[in-house]
Design an enzyme around this catalytic site. Structure first.
Site, mmCIF file in Angstrom:
data_model
loop_
_atom_site.group_PDB
_atom_site.id
_atom_site.type_symbol
_atom_site.label_atom_id
_atom_site.label_comp_id
_atom_site.label_asym_id
_atom_site.label_seq_id
_atom_site.Cartn_x
_atom_site.Cartn_y
_atom_site.Cartn_z
ATOM 1 N N GLN A 198 0.873 -1.175 0.000
ATOM 2 C CA GLN A 198 0.000 0.000 0.000
ATOM 3 C C GLN A 198 0.912 1.228 0.000
ATOM 4 O O GLN A 198 1.420 1.634 1.043
ATOM 5 C CB GLN A 198 -0.923 -0.043 1.215
ATOM 6 C CG GLN A 198 -1.758 -1.328 1.288
ATOM 7 C CD GLN A 198 -2.839 -1.405 0.217
ATOM 8 O OE1 GLN A 198 -3.728 -0.568 0.137
ATOM 9 N NE2 GLN A 198 -2.749 -2.421 -0.667
ATOM 10 N N ALA A 239 -11.721 2.931 4.159
ATOM 11 C CA ALA A 239 -10.789 2.040 3.466
ATOM 12 C C ALA A 239 -9.884 2.809 2.496
ATOM 13 O O ALA A 239 -10.039 4.012 2.301
ATOM 14 C CB ALA A 239 -11.571 0.960 2.737
ATOM 15 N N HIS A 240 -8.987 2.080 1.871
ATOM 16 C CA HIS A 240 -7.990 2.729 1.007
ATOM 17 C C HIS A 240 -8.620 3.376 -0.225
ATOM 18 O O HIS A 240 -9.564 2.882 -0.792
ATOM 19 C CB HIS A 240 -6.868 1.776 0.596
ATOM 20 C CG HIS A 240 -7.280 0.473 0.026
ATOM 21 N ND1 HIS A 240 -6.359 -0.493 -0.294
ATOM 22 C CD2 HIS A 240 -8.480 -0.053 -0.266
ATOM 23 C CE1 HIS A 240 -6.990 -1.534 -0.762
ATOM 24 N NE2 HIS A 240 -8.264 -1.307 -0.765
ATOM 25 N N ASN A 241 -8.049 4.530 -0.558
ATOM 26 C CA ASN A 241 -8.422 5.261 -1.773
ATOM 27 C C ASN A 241 -9.827 5.837 -1.745
ATOM 28 O O ASN A 241 -10.343 6.275 -2.765
ATOM 29 C CB ASN A 241 -8.231 4.394 -3.019
ATOM 30 C CG ASN A 241 -6.781 3.976 -3.159
ATOM 31 O OD1 ASN A 241 -6.416 2.825 -2.897
ATOM 32 N ND2 ASN A 241 -5.939 4.918 -3.488
#
Lengths: 350, 350, 350
Positions: A198, A239-241
């Site tokens: 990540q 969460a990511h992004n």
């Protein structure tokens, strides 16, 4: 906590129309029921006007519609709830924190800590990190390498910010917040999950508040972004992004899955969820416990919680949920039968 | 982060079929939209093949079906998503951590810490604990007495592992993880809850990753078990005596109640829940926000979220959920009436 | 963990009727399947009486109904589950903790720490805080200024208690708990959220247990209150100004929104939610994953989870949820049509 003001001083500082005794001295804010004569209270909804009758408050904050509903000293405001917030901030300033680095803190090589900032005992500041003016880093906080935190941040004890994340001014982060942990990125390869590094960051704008134990993951390739003025309650998972638009407020226990973009001025209820890779427009309201599984392209209010009932009633009714398609089919068939029967009975007798 | 490789070096190390200029030098991985000429990108689904057109990437990772969809330098793989993960790991190695025990760490009597392990400032290692080779224990971590942690573990700041828990090799645990807190065991006795001592442990296999603020409770009598290769996202709650089968992946905010056994290679969506004392077979997929209230004996995909709608539509429709049984009864009655009516009208006229 | 007792000693201390060999020595408690001859096991439900057959346990705890179901040494109790809890507590006393303040702890000015209390390394006790007799404050805990914690508290590593909160005797708080962070109070003012200072406290009674990573916010104006004997599992969110009645137990991942009052002896299931400003009566049971959106005035059991199904079945059925009102209308119309048709067909022929 010993600030006290005359009502006239409050109005001079915050505006509003003052009616009644301007000299009454106010030392705290309280609810209508609990307020004492040295306290100010407020009414934000005319519907509850009757509650004004019994209050012992020394003064009140009211909307225009209620200006004459009492003879107590009062300040009339267009937005009594916001006015209450401002008065409370006047009366309850944050405790002053001594600038400086506690000897029990651990400071990495090349960290740039403003002379007016405060770093508490057992806090750890990573190599090359930057802490802006008047920021307060609480006990047990861990600030990763090369993190940038702006001015006037207030990190309560035990906040973690992973390496490389960038945070604007006026952040409030409560205990247990984790910013920049790895997003959940895995790929299946011959029966084993492989970790996807990540490599994005978390980038947070100005004037953001983050509640206790909320987590915001770093991006997989690009960044996770929290825009200016976003307010996050406790135990939220971002969460990511994900990108959260400016001035959006999210209640506790909500979860936003990866790569979803949420607009500005949205209101998301407690325990709600938004699936991954969706677009949510500006000014969308999502009710508590609602799962949003498709993009929402226009402002509006959306709900998806199942209504509760007595367990015995729920059992009797919910069993049919597994047969709704069959029930709908039986209704269709009834309609067809009835139609042909009606046609039949309308036929002229031979 | 300054690793860079020729495309030929990547293919030599990771396999795949190389097409085009093998000498192009790659220093990072990026999405098709964001990639620069010194970066490699990837396409995992032919459906999005059109996106290849505009990319500025220096090279691509593609599946066989897309091998000829571009003339850019490219590596063809059976599993481009896993290949992407491996390339990213080559290009983004974890930062090297200095072995050794920081003077600001606190080490209990009899702790066995491998000479290649790293213990950060403010970490606490309990008496008799074992930390394996090349493991990294971050700032503020608390490792309980007699805990065993294998090799190459990476515990980010502020992970807690309670006494006696046993963890295999290659653990990744993010900040705020709590392993081995007491399960929720109480017994009612004359109007008071009595605590049931939680005397089991948490036992974790090899190659497990645990997301930020996830909690895994110790067993009441026997152990809570997380098998090899399990991947847990953030804010998950695993109750006492749960067993999670190898290579199962669970998304954020899910909760598994006590004594439930989950099979291997399951996929559990965000915010899902599984009630206690259930058995879930291998290869079961559970959708987000779904509560599983009964055992699942066979592989398959299961859902139970309520579909969201505009709040006004939801109100109009959901009110009938409390009357489904009555509606079903009315359909049954209509069918009976229509049947007798039809029978009547079919009777030969007298 | 080396305590061991004769069965007669257990019965002498805890009561119950002893049958069979009173001299058998017991060193641990275990499940029927796992128990060894030096271990005691238990049966709490006669339904599983058949499981007694194969056990290798040295003794058993049984209800009256099962008194003669075995010839093994046994203690007969009205409440075998509570008896089991008590025996386990005898056999598994908490590890003794050395009183005193670890030199690696940080103690604020004027803190009053009882001489029998234990403050671990890296714990921080704020100025003017009070820690009662025999209380244990674990590693990395942060106790705010002027906090009061009673006797025999056990705070596992990394608990945070914000300034001014007041906690009774016998608290157990697991790692990651945050008590007294700001409630989610914001007011919209000309396009910006203004923070409402949270000036209430959290007040916690005696004999309360709080699970890992649970958060309890401080009150906005008045206090958030957790009454005596409340038991909270992991990852629960309690918002500002909530009051939880004595002896209520709440399972993991539940969330209680602001200003809601919950009665005594309630049982709230995992992942359940209760909206804000509601009243929940005593002895209410709420099932897992249920959202309570209205006050509940009487004891009873309530459910609102959507039943799961195979995804293909769920798809086929759930599509009708968006058309329930239309379906109900069609049933109504069918009834009317059928009624007029019946009336028609019953008319005496002219």
């Amino acid at each position: 906590m010993t600030a006290s003001y005359r009502l006239s001083e409050i109005a001079a500082q915050l505006g509003g129309r003052l009616l009644g005794d301007a000299e009454v001295r106010i030392s705290q804010i309280a609810s209508l029921e609990a307020a004492q004569p040295d306290q100010i209270s407020f009414l934000t909804n005319s519907k509850y006007r009757a509650q004004l009758a019994g209050t012992r408050a020394g003064a009140l904050i009211l909307g225009e519609a209620d200006a004459d509903a009492t003879e107590l000293p009062r300040i009339i405001s267009d937005n009594p709830y916001a006015y209450f917030a401002k008065v409370s901030a006047m009366l309850n300033p944050l405790p002053v924190v001594e600038p400086g680095i506690h000897p029990g803190a651990v400071i990495g090589a090349g960290a740039k800590i403003d002379a007016t900032a405060s770093i508490a005992a057992t806090a750890v500041i990573g190599a090359g990190a930057t802490i802006g003016a008047h920021s307060v880093i609480g006990e047990g906080c861990c600030i990763g390498t090369k993190v940038v935190i702006g001015c006037r941040a207030r990190l309560y004890p035990r906040v973690v910010v992973y390496h490389g994340c960038v945070i604007g001014d006026d952040l409030i982060a409560h205990s247990g917040v984790v910013i920049g942990a790895d997003g959940f990125g895995i790929a299946m390869d011959q029966g084993h999950w492989i970790k996807i590094p990540q490599i994005g960051r978390v980038v947070i704008g100005n004037d953001v508040e983050i509640g206790a134990n909320t987590t915001i993951d770093r991006g997989a390739l690009d960044d996770t972004v929290i825009e200016d003025g976003v307010k996050l309650d406790n135990q939220i998972q971002i969460a990511h992004n994900v990108r959260i638009g400016a001035h959006t407020a999210i209640a506790g226990c909500a979860g936003i899955a990866g790569s979803t973009t949420i607009g500005r001025y949205c209101l998301i209820g407690g325990g709600a969820g938004i699936s991954g890779h969706l677009q949510i427009a500006d000014h969308v309201e999502i009710a508590a416990f609602t799962l949003i599984g498709k993009s929402i392209r226009e402002a509006g209010s959306f709900t998806g919680a199942f209504p509760f009932a007595k367990t015995e009633d729920w059992r009797r009714n919910s069993v049919h949920l597994r047969h709704l398609d069959e029930l709908a089919g039986r209704i269709r068939k009834l309609e067809q039968q009835l139609n042909s029967l009606s046609a039949e009975s309308l036929k002229p007798e031979s």
